[in-house]
Design an enzyme around this catalytic site. Sequence first.
Site, short mmCIF file in Angstrom:
data_model
loop_
_atom_site.label_atom_id
_atom_site.label_comp_id
_atom_site.label_asym_id
_atom_site.label_seq_id
_atom_site.Cartn_x
_atom_site.Cartn_y
_atom_site.Cartn_z
N THR A 130 -5.27 3.44 10.09
CA THR A 130 -6.04 2.44 9.35
C THR A 130 -7.52 2.73 9.59
O THR A 130 -7.10 2.53 10.94
CB THR A 130 -5.17 1.50 10.54
OG1 THR A 130 -5.68 0.10 9.68
CG2 THR A 130 -4.95 1.71 12.07
N ASP A 131 -8.53 2.21 9.26
CA ASP A 131 -9.32 1.60 9.71
C ASP A 131 -10.15 0.92 10.75
O ASP A 131 -10.58 0.91 11.72
CB ASP A 131 -10.38 0.40 8.47
CG ASP A 131 -10.37 -0.04 8.37
OD1 ASP A 131 -8.93 -0.93 9.26
OD2 ASP A 131 -10.19 -1.52 7.73
N GLU A 132 -8.10 0.15 11.22
CA GLU A 132 -8.56 -0.49 12.92
C GLU A 132 -8.55 0.77 13.77
O GLU A 132 -8.70 -0.28 14.95
CB GLU A 132 -7.63 -1.22 12.62
CG GLU A 132 -7.58 -2.68 12.28
CD GLU A 132 -6.44 -4.45 12.31
OE1 GLU A 132 -5.85 -4.49 13.64
OE2 GLU A 132 -5.87 -4.84 11.30
N TYR A 154 -1.54 -3.39 18.76
CA TYR A 154 -0.68 -2.28 16.80
C TYR A 154 -2.49 -1.01 17.22
O TYR A 154 -1.71 0.14 16.48
CB TYR A 154 -1.26 -3.76 15.72
CG TYR A 154 -1.21 -3.57 14.56
CD1 TYR A 154 -0.83 -2.34 13.82
CD2 TYR A 154 -2.56 -2.89 14.09
CE1 TYR A 154 -0.21 -1.34 12.61
CE2 TYR A 154 -2.86 -2.15 12.57
CZ TYR A 154 -2.13 -1.55 12.03
OH TYR A 154 -1.92 -0.59 10.56
N LYS A 158 -1.77 2.75 16.27
CA LYS A 158 -1.72 4.36 15.61
C LYS A 158 -2.92 4.82 15.79
O LYS A 158 -3.67 5.62 14.91
CB LYS A 158 -2.47 2.70 14.08
CG LYS A 158 -1.71 1.58 13.69
CD LYS A 158 -0.17 2.39 13.07
CE LYS A 158 -1.40 3.15 11.89
NZ LYS A 158 -0.11 3.45 10.50
P1 NAD Z 1 4.86 -2.36 5.90
O1 NAD Z 1 5.17 -3.74 7.07
O2 NAD Z 1 4.61 -3.89 4.45
O3 NAD Z 1 5.69 -1.85 5.89
C1 NAD Z 1 6.52 -0.87 6.64
C2 NAD Z 1 7.34 0.20 6.14
O4 NAD Z 1 8.20 0.71 7.39
C3 NAD Z 1 8.51 -1.07 5.75
O5 NAD Z 1 9.57 -0.90 5.27
C4 NAD Z 1 9.85 -0.94 7.47
O6 NAD Z 1 10.97 -1.40 7.24
C5 NAD Z 1 9.16 0.39 7.32
N1 NAD Z 1 9.60 1.07 9.11
C6 NAD Z 1 9.22 0.55 10.08
N2 NAD Z 1 9.24 1.18 11.48
C7 NAD Z 1 9.83 2.09 11.12
C8 NAD Z 1 11.08 3.33 11.44
N3 NAD Z 1 10.14 2.95 13.03
N4 NAD Z 1 11.27 3.88 10.96
C9 NAD Z 1 11.34 3.72 9.43
N5 NAD Z 1 10.93 3.25 8.51
C10 NAD Z 1 10.02 1.93 9.96
O7 NAD Z 1 3.38 -2.03 5.78
P2 NAD Z 1 2.05 -1.60 5.01
O8 NAD Z 1 1.35 -2.68 4.80
O9 NAD Z 1 2.71 -0.87 3.39
O10 NAD Z 1 1.26 -0.09 5.75
C11 NAD Z 1 1.76 1.20 5.55
C12 NAD Z 1 0.74 1.84 6.41
O11 NAD Z 1 -0.34 1.82 6.04
C13 NAD Z 1 1.14 1.13 7.52
O12 NAD Z 1 0.96 2.23 7.85
C14 NAD Z 1 -0.31 0.06 7.91
O13 NAD Z 1 -0.05 1.38 9.41
C15 NAD Z 1 -1.36 1.42 7.37
N6 NAD Z 1 -2.32 0.70 6.86
C16 NAD Z 1 -1.97 -0.74 6.14
C17 NAD Z 1 -2.75 -1.92 6.43
C18 NAD Z 1 -2.73 -2.88 5.21
O14 NAD Z 1 -4.03 -3.77 4.69
N7 NAD Z 1 -1.75 -3.33 4.73
C19 NAD Z 1 -3.86 -1.19 5.92
C20 NAD Z 1 -4.52 -0.14 6.14
C21 NAD Z 1 -3.63 1.04 6.75
O1 DAU Z 2 -7.86 -3.85 8.66
C1 DAU Z 2 -6.48 -2.76 8.03
C2 DAU Z 2 -5.41 -3.90 8.45
O2 DAU Z 2 -5.44 -4.64 8.05
C3 DAU Z 2 -4.33 -2.92 8.91
O3 DAU Z 2 -3.96 -1.78 9.58
C4 DAU Z 2 -3.05 -3.83 9.13
O4 DAU Z 2 -1.43 -3.17 8.90
C5 DAU Z 2 -3.29 -5.26 8.33
O5 DAU Z 2 -1.84 -5.85 8.71
C6 DAU Z 2 -4.43 -5.77 8.50
O6 DAU Z 2 -5.02 -5.86 9.55
P1 DAU Z 2 -5.55 -7.56 10.16
O7 DAU Z 2 -5.33 -8.17 11.14
O8 DAU Z 2 -7.01 -7.21 9.45
O9 DAU Z 2 -4.40 -8.79 8.75
P2 DAU Z 2 -4.59 -9.82 9.23
O10 DAU Z 2 -3.61 -9.74 7.45
O11 DAU Z 2 -2.90 -10.00 9.64
O12 DAU Z 2 -5.71 -10.87 8.56
C7 DAU Z 2 -6.54 -11.08 8.16
C8 DAU Z 2 -8.39 -11.52 8.79
O13 DAU Z 2 -6.75 -13.14 8.84
C9 DAU Z 2 -8.31 -11.61 9.89
O14 DAU Z 2 -9.23 -11.80 10.59
C10 DAU Z 2 -7.14 -12.83 11.15
C11 DAU Z 2 -7.29 -13.54 9.98
N1 DAU Z 2 -5.84 -14.53 9.87
C12 DAU Z 2 -5.04 -13.91 9.68
C13 DAU Z 2 -3.77 -14.86 9.43
C14 DAU Z 2 -2.68 -13.68 9.30
C15 DAU Z 2 -5.76 -16.17 10.30
O15 DAU Z 2 -7.93 -16.18 9.64
N2 DAU Z 2 -5.58 -16.94 9.72
C16 DAU Z 2 -3.63 -15.49 9.66
O16 DAU Z 2 -2.53 -16.60 9.34
#
Ligand code: NAD
Ligand code: DAU
Length: 338
Positions: A130-132, A154, A158
Amino acid sequence: MQVDGRDVKRIMVAGGAGFIGSNFIRSVHRRFPAVDVLNYDKLTYAGNLENLEGIEGHYAFVQGDIRDAAAVEKALAGVDVLVNFAAETHVDRSIHDPGDFILTDVYGVFVLLEAVRRNGAVRRFVHVSTDEVYGSIAEGRFSEESPLNPSSPYSASKAGGDRLAYSYFRTFGLPVIIARPANNYGPYQYPEKLIPFFVTRALQDFPLPLYGDGSNRRDWLFVEDTVAGILALIEKGEPGLAYNLGADQERSNSEVTRLILEILGKPGSLVRAVADRRGHDFRYALDWERMKGLGWRPGVGFEEGLRRTVEWYLKHEGWWRRLVEKKAFRSHVRKNYE
Ligand code: NAD
Ligand code: DAU
């Protein structure tokens, strides 16, 4: 789909029942119908087989944990490409309860890497980071060479998984490629993350808990573009490298909230300023030149992507209502946002 000039026959997708993983499987199934897809997912609260309804043929699902070495080893038989999406993913949950983040996002990645090492026949392992991992940046952008400086349990987990994956390239020569996408949004995103949380809350006329003054910024990447990027990495990425996937679609959380309310025709009075997230990163921004070198570019601008996302949630009310009405979801909301 080809790797090193040879067809890919079987791809294993860890975490394929989640948001990005299920979008990825849908795309592979549509674009490469002859490739066998194995979806390996534990089905945590975020995993949902409804995300894959309608996918038939050249597709199999195995319920399993990436921390279970024997089950992973068995699943990996005959696999040429492994893509790992499996992770605990929600920052707010990692603040209240970090244990599972370390176990899945670090130890689980180790189990996958060891299984790939023993297997010896996997030709690419794309690990989704992730970019985080870079932490927050007030101005400018992070490149893949920027130091990692994660802020939350988190993102620290990562970062651990990300560097562990790299170490298996350096030490054992595993064909590992690391993807670092920006904030994703789009269909099938679990309704705990900002955009689907606020869309589904607004549809129910519930308050929208906006952290701090709403000025924190994120770069928003439509999920279809992420999926296209990961496919490009499988075919054209260079093992041992990390790749940033940015969108240049930076918006403040207040702007995102305002747009959601505008699209839905809901009043601004739904917004509630709440205490800030602990350790809240102010801004993420990526330099993604390396991905441009593979011919990848995001195609969906934020306003268009948000409209498409909101329309999807409007059309799939049953999908999100079944999730938000669960007792565990309600208690997550109470614990974090009320
Ligand atoms: P999500 O939370 O929607 O899905 C995660 C999936 O992983 C679920 O289906 C869950 O059942 C499965 N899982 C969790 N723990 C597990 C384990 N121990 N064994 C097998 N399966 C397991 O996540 P997402 O938003 O689709 O993110 C997917 C990937 O991309 C993650 O690695 C996340 O860190 C990364 N990512 C997400 C974002 C975002 O904005 N959503 C951005 C950058 C990177
Ligand atoms: O940048 C990539 C990441 O983006 C992924 O790696 C993570 O899995 C994904 O959850 C996401 O992280 P963020 O913390 O950026 O996403 P989130 O949707 O939780 O929050 C986005 C922004 O909105 C953040 O600044 C917090 C704010 N927020 C979020 C929630 C859920 C609020 O202000 N209120 C809220 O209720």
